[in-house]
Design a protein around this motif. Structure first.
Motif, PDB file in Angstrom:
ATOM      1  N   UNK A 120       0.940 -20.924  -2.228  1.00 48.20           N
ATOM      2  CA  UNK A 120       1.661 -19.659  -2.073  1.00 48.20           C
ATOM      3  C   UNK A 120       2.373 -19.259  -3.361  1.00 48.20           C
TER       4      UNK A 120
ATOM      5  N   UNK B 295       4.305 -13.048  10.549  1.00 42.56           N
ATOM      6  CA  UNK B 295       3.931 -14.015   9.520  1.00 42.56           C
ATOM      7  C   UNK B 295       3.887 -15.435  10.056  1.00 42.56           C
TER       8      UNK B 295
ATOM      9  N   UNK C 289       0.566 -26.220   0.566  1.00 45.70           N
ATOM     10  CA  UNK C 289       0.731 -24.819   0.974  1.00 45.70           C
ATOM     11  C   UNK C 289       1.764 -24.130   0.091  1.00 45.70           C
TER      12      UNK C 289
ATOM     13  N   UNK D 230      10.382 -12.103   0.896  1.00 45.09           N
ATOM     14  CA  UNK D 230      10.346 -12.517   2.304  1.00 45.09           C
ATOM     15  C   UNK D 230       8.992 -13.137   2.637  1.00 45.09           C
ATOM     16  N   UNK D 231       7.904 -12.493   2.155  1.00 42.45           N
ATOM     17  CA  UNK D 231       6.554 -13.022   2.398  1.00 42.45           C
ATOM     18  C   UNK D 231       6.392 -14.401   1.764  1.00 42.45           C
ATOM     19  N   UNK D 232       6.905 -14.568   0.542  1.00 43.17           N
ATOM     20  CA  UNK D 232       6.802 -15.866  -0.136  1.00 43.17           C
ATOM     21  C   UNK D 232       7.509 -16.956   0.657  1.00 43.17           C
TER      22      UNK D 232
ATOM     23  N   UNK E  35       0.805 -15.854  12.215  1.00 42.29           N
ATOM     24  CA  UNK E  35      -0.393 -15.849  11.362  1.00 42.29           C
ATOM     25  C   UNK E  35      -0.560 -17.189  10.652  1.00 42.29           C
ATOM     26  N   UNK E  36       0.529 -17.709  10.113  1.00 45.29           N
ATOM     27  CA  UNK E  36       0.478 -18.963   9.352  1.00 45.29           C
ATOM     28  C   UNK E  36      -0.072 -20.101  10.191  1.00 45.29           C
TER      29      UNK E  36
ATOM     30  N   UNK F 195       2.390 -25.998   8.613  1.00 44.91           N
ATOM     31  CA  UNK F 195       2.239 -26.135   7.162  1.00 44.91           C
ATOM     32  C   UNK F 195       3.121 -25.194   6.342  1.00 44.91           C
ATOM     33  N   UNK F 196       3.531 -24.052   6.934  1.00 43.60           N
ATOM     34  CA  UNK F 196       4.332 -23.095   6.166  1.00 43.60           C
ATOM     35  C   UNK F 196       5.835 -23.326   6.318  1.00 43.60           C
TER      36      UNK F 196
ATOM     37  N   UNK G 258       8.206 -16.983   4.004  1.00 41.06           N
ATOM     38  CA  UNK G 258       7.534 -17.258   5.281  1.00 41.06           C
ATOM     39  C   UNK G 258       6.282 -18.094   5.039  1.00 41.06           C
ATOM     40  N   UNK G 259       5.475 -17.714   4.024  1.00 45.00           N
ATOM     41  CA  UNK G 259       4.179 -18.366   3.810  1.00 45.00           C
ATOM     42  C   UNK G 259       4.334 -19.727   3.147  1.00 45.00           C
TER      43      UNK G 259
END
Lengths: 239, 133
Positions: free
Chosen positions: A170, A110, A166, A191-193, A113-114, A138-139, A195-196
């Protein structure tokens, strides 16, 4: 405006109390609006309150510095709130232990990717190097992102703005996206929220579930640490 | 005086003292480390979180006061980001200069990051999803 009213306004508009109260009123209004609309993700409380306040500041010709003199008392609580994340972490410790491998793998994937996808897209559209450097972190939570943008040759102020946008993006898309995909694992969703979209994504996750919030908080902290490390490696090997 | 022990009272000042003391201790730890490693970007509050976690591990968990206070703060975490979000107005000029590529990069990259992170997490998790709650 007649004279007593304008004198009173000159006093009130410079008073921290006014802007602190406005911040809480705007948040209350945004929260009630979201509740009345059935809490659609676009009625994000951070987004709606900030837009209400910006409109008021522009209408009254008040600068951000004057506003922040009052709002800083709310902003200050981000510190103790970060410390408070230890409590949901403690409560969800069993789930955290079970998912250590998944967290490590998802964090690396993640985080890369970000940074890479954002820079690649902006580069393809001709954004200059200092803008790309401001976009890369930015993340990551704002204080760390500003430091990283500076060390990469970017603009810390622009980085802070991009971090907030960002976070709001998100926080708005995470719930509909995860529901669309039929993902019911709240540890993975949170977890995704985190990280992003760092703290604003974490705030959203806590509105959905305690487990999602706990994992979002961990992800935010780990992504700050990993992105710092990646930037350091980039500066050493590419700089 | 004995009444206090019968019903667990929520002592908000005590919980806030705990949070602030941990943050302060965290700032001291990070500040001290910075004397030796000046480039350290580690925020004090995160060190404070680690200290509170250690304290919870030692005490065997948060008391009723700490539980209630942190719950109230974290359920309204969105409020705390409002002043920083209003700050975006300061960067209106620079944001609008590169408006389209920046907006596209932000939205697409955020979607991709969510998808990749959740996908990899599920791939490596043991399938014991924490559904509900």
């Amino acid at each position: 405006m007649n004279e007593p009213v304008s004198t009173l306004w000159v006093y009130l508009s410079a008073s921290p109390l006014t802007w602190l109260t406005v911040t809480l009123l705007a948040y209350g209004a945004a929260d009630r609006l979201a509740a009345r609309l059935g809490r659609p993700p676009v009625a994000n409380t951070v987004l709606v309150s900030a837009m209400l306040i910006m409109a008021l500041l522009l209408a009254t010709g008040t600068d951000y510095g004057t506003y922040f003199a009052g709002a800083q008392f709310v902003h200050f609580l981000l510190g103790p709130a970060t410390v408070a994340l230890a409590v949901p972490l403690w409560r969800n410790l069993a789930a955290v232990r079970r998912n250590l491998l998944a967290m490590a793998a998802a964090l690396v994937a993640g985080s890369l990717t970000a940074a890479i996808s954002a820079v690649a897209i902006a580069w393809a559209f001709g954004a200059p190097a200092d803008v790309l450097a401001s976009l890369a972190p930015k993340s990551v939570t704002a204080p760390i992102a500003m430091e990283l943008a500076k060390s990469l040759g970017g603009l810390p102020a622009l980085a802070a703005g991009l971090v907030i946008l960002t976070g709001i993006t998100g926080a708005i898309v995470v719930t509909p996206l995860m529901n669309l995909l039929g993902i019911r694992n709240y540890a993975a969703r949170g977890f995704a929220a985190g990280v992003a979209s760092h703290g604003i994504g974490t705030a959203r996750a806590f509105q959905v579930s305690d487990t999602a919030g706990a994992f979002a908080g961990i992800a935010m902290g780990l992504n700050g640490a990993l992105t710092s490390l990646l930037v350091l490696l980039w500066l050493v090997f590419a700089g | 005086m004995g009444k206090d022990q019968a019903t667990p009272t929520i002592n908000i000042p005590a919980a806030l003292t705990g949070l602030l003391a941990c943050q302060l201790a965290g700032e001291v730890v990070v500040g001290t480390l910075r004397l030796y490693f000046p480039g350290l970007g580690f925020p004090g509050p995160v060190a404070g979180m680690a200290l509170l976690f250690a304290w919870l591990a030692w005490r065997g968990g948060p008391g009723a006061s700490m539980d209630a206070t942190t719950d109230a703060i974290l359920r309204n975490l969105s409020l705390l980001f409002v002043p920083a979000a209003v700050g975006v107005m300061q960067y209106g000029d620079i944001l609008s200069r590169y408006g389209f590529p920046l907006l596209l990069a932000l939205v697409v990259s955020t979607l991709l990051t969510l998808l990749v992170t959740v996908g990899v997490f599920l791939l490596f998790s043991r399938g014991d999803g924490e559904s509900g709650s």
